[in-house]
Write an enzyme that holds these catalytic residues in place. Structure first.
Site, mmCIF file in Angstrom:
data_model
loop_
_atom_site.group_PDB
_atom_site.id
_atom_site.type_symbol
_atom_site.label_atom_id
_atom_site.label_comp_id
_atom_site.label_asym_id
_atom_site.label_seq_id
_atom_site.Cartn_x
_atom_site.Cartn_y
_atom_site.Cartn_z
ATOM 1 N N LEU A 1 4.743 -3.522 -10.292
ATOM 2 C CA LEU A 1 5.795 -4.129 -9.483
ATOM 3 C C LEU A 1 5.405 -3.905 -8.032
ATOM 4 O O LEU A 1 4.809 -2.885 -7.686
ATOM 5 C CB LEU A 1 7.159 -3.470 -9.751
ATOM 6 C CG LEU A 1 7.821 -3.736 -11.097
ATOM 7 C CD1 LEU A 1 9.091 -2.901 -11.231
ATOM 8 C CD2 LEU A 1 8.139 -5.202 -11.285
ATOM 9 N N ASP A 2 5.748 -4.848 -7.174
ATOM 10 C CA ASP A 2 5.471 -4.698 -5.750
ATOM 11 C C ASP A 2 6.152 -3.451 -5.205
ATOM 12 O O ASP A 2 7.187 -3.011 -5.721
ATOM 13 C CB ASP A 2 5.965 -5.916 -4.974
ATOM 14 C CG ASP A 2 5.144 -7.164 -5.245
ATOM 15 O OD1 ASP A 2 4.037 -7.048 -5.808
ATOM 16 O OD2 ASP A 2 5.622 -8.250 -4.900
ATOM 17 N N LYS A 3 5.598 -2.931 -4.128
ATOM 18 C CA LYS A 3 6.137 -1.722 -3.489
ATOM 19 C C LYS A 3 7.615 -1.889 -3.139
ATOM 20 O O LYS A 3 8.410 -0.979 -3.342
ATOM 21 C CB LYS A 3 5.313 -1.413 -2.233
ATOM 22 C CG LYS A 3 5.754 -0.175 -1.496
ATOM 23 C CD LYS A 3 4.860 0.072 -0.290
ATOM 24 C CE LYS A 3 5.330 1.271 0.489
ATOM 25 N NZ LYS A 3 4.519 1.486 1.698
#
Length: 170
Positions: free
Chosen positions: A90-92
């Site tokens: 998942l993106d930051k």
């Protein structure tokens, strides 16, 4: 272009291998508060999988200028997690459930399920305003970009990979 895992290179193809950075020494140690936050975010665990509610602001893994991501933190929580692997990322700046595999056989099987589209991923977003339609489909080409600082992002581009997203008011 980037090859798919099933594609084979052929004579005459030009192959670029990205630079590999080998670091020696121990991984950076996360603060106790960060370890506690991640431990409190465990949602499910059995002998094969660990599911964590990843908080916003923590990368899935280190790299591109980030020395410590979720996977590195989990590996330092307990020696039983030393070989744990990310099933997906998942993106930051995205929070949500992230699945980690405790065994390579489970990791391979989970990757097969994802590749064969046997897993449905749902994201919930909080929006403001009134939706004109209950369900919207967005079909665009998305391309990964890297800025001068090494930060990765996604932008709409004709050269990008096709991506179909469906948004539905609930």
């Amino acid at each position: 272009k980037r090859y798919k895992p099933r594609q084979r290179i052929e004579e005459g193809d030009i192959v670029r291998i990205p630079p590999v950075e080998i670091k020696t020494g121990e991984a950076p140690k996360p603060r106790r508060q960060l370890i506690d936050l991640i431990k409190e975010s465990f949602l499910f665990e059995d002998k094969s999988l660990l599911v964590i509610d990843k908080p916003i602001g923590i990368a899935s893994h280190g790299g591109s200028g980030i020395s410590l991501g979720l996977i590195e933190i989990v590996r330092q929580i307990d020696s039983t997690y030393k070989n744990i692997q990310l099933v997906h990322r998942l993106d930051k700046e995205t929070s949500g459930c992230i699945v980690l595999a405790k065994k390579k056989s489970i990791l391979r099987e989970m990757h097969r399920l994802l590749r064969d589209h046997k897993v449905e991923k749902n994201y919930i977003a909080i929006t403001q305003g009134k939706w004109e339609k209950k369900k919207i489909k967005v079909n665009l080409n998305l391309q990964k970009t890297i800025d001068s600082s090494g930060e990765k992002s996604i932008k709409v581009s004709y050269e990008g990979q096709n991506s179909l997203s469906t948004f539905e008011e609930i």
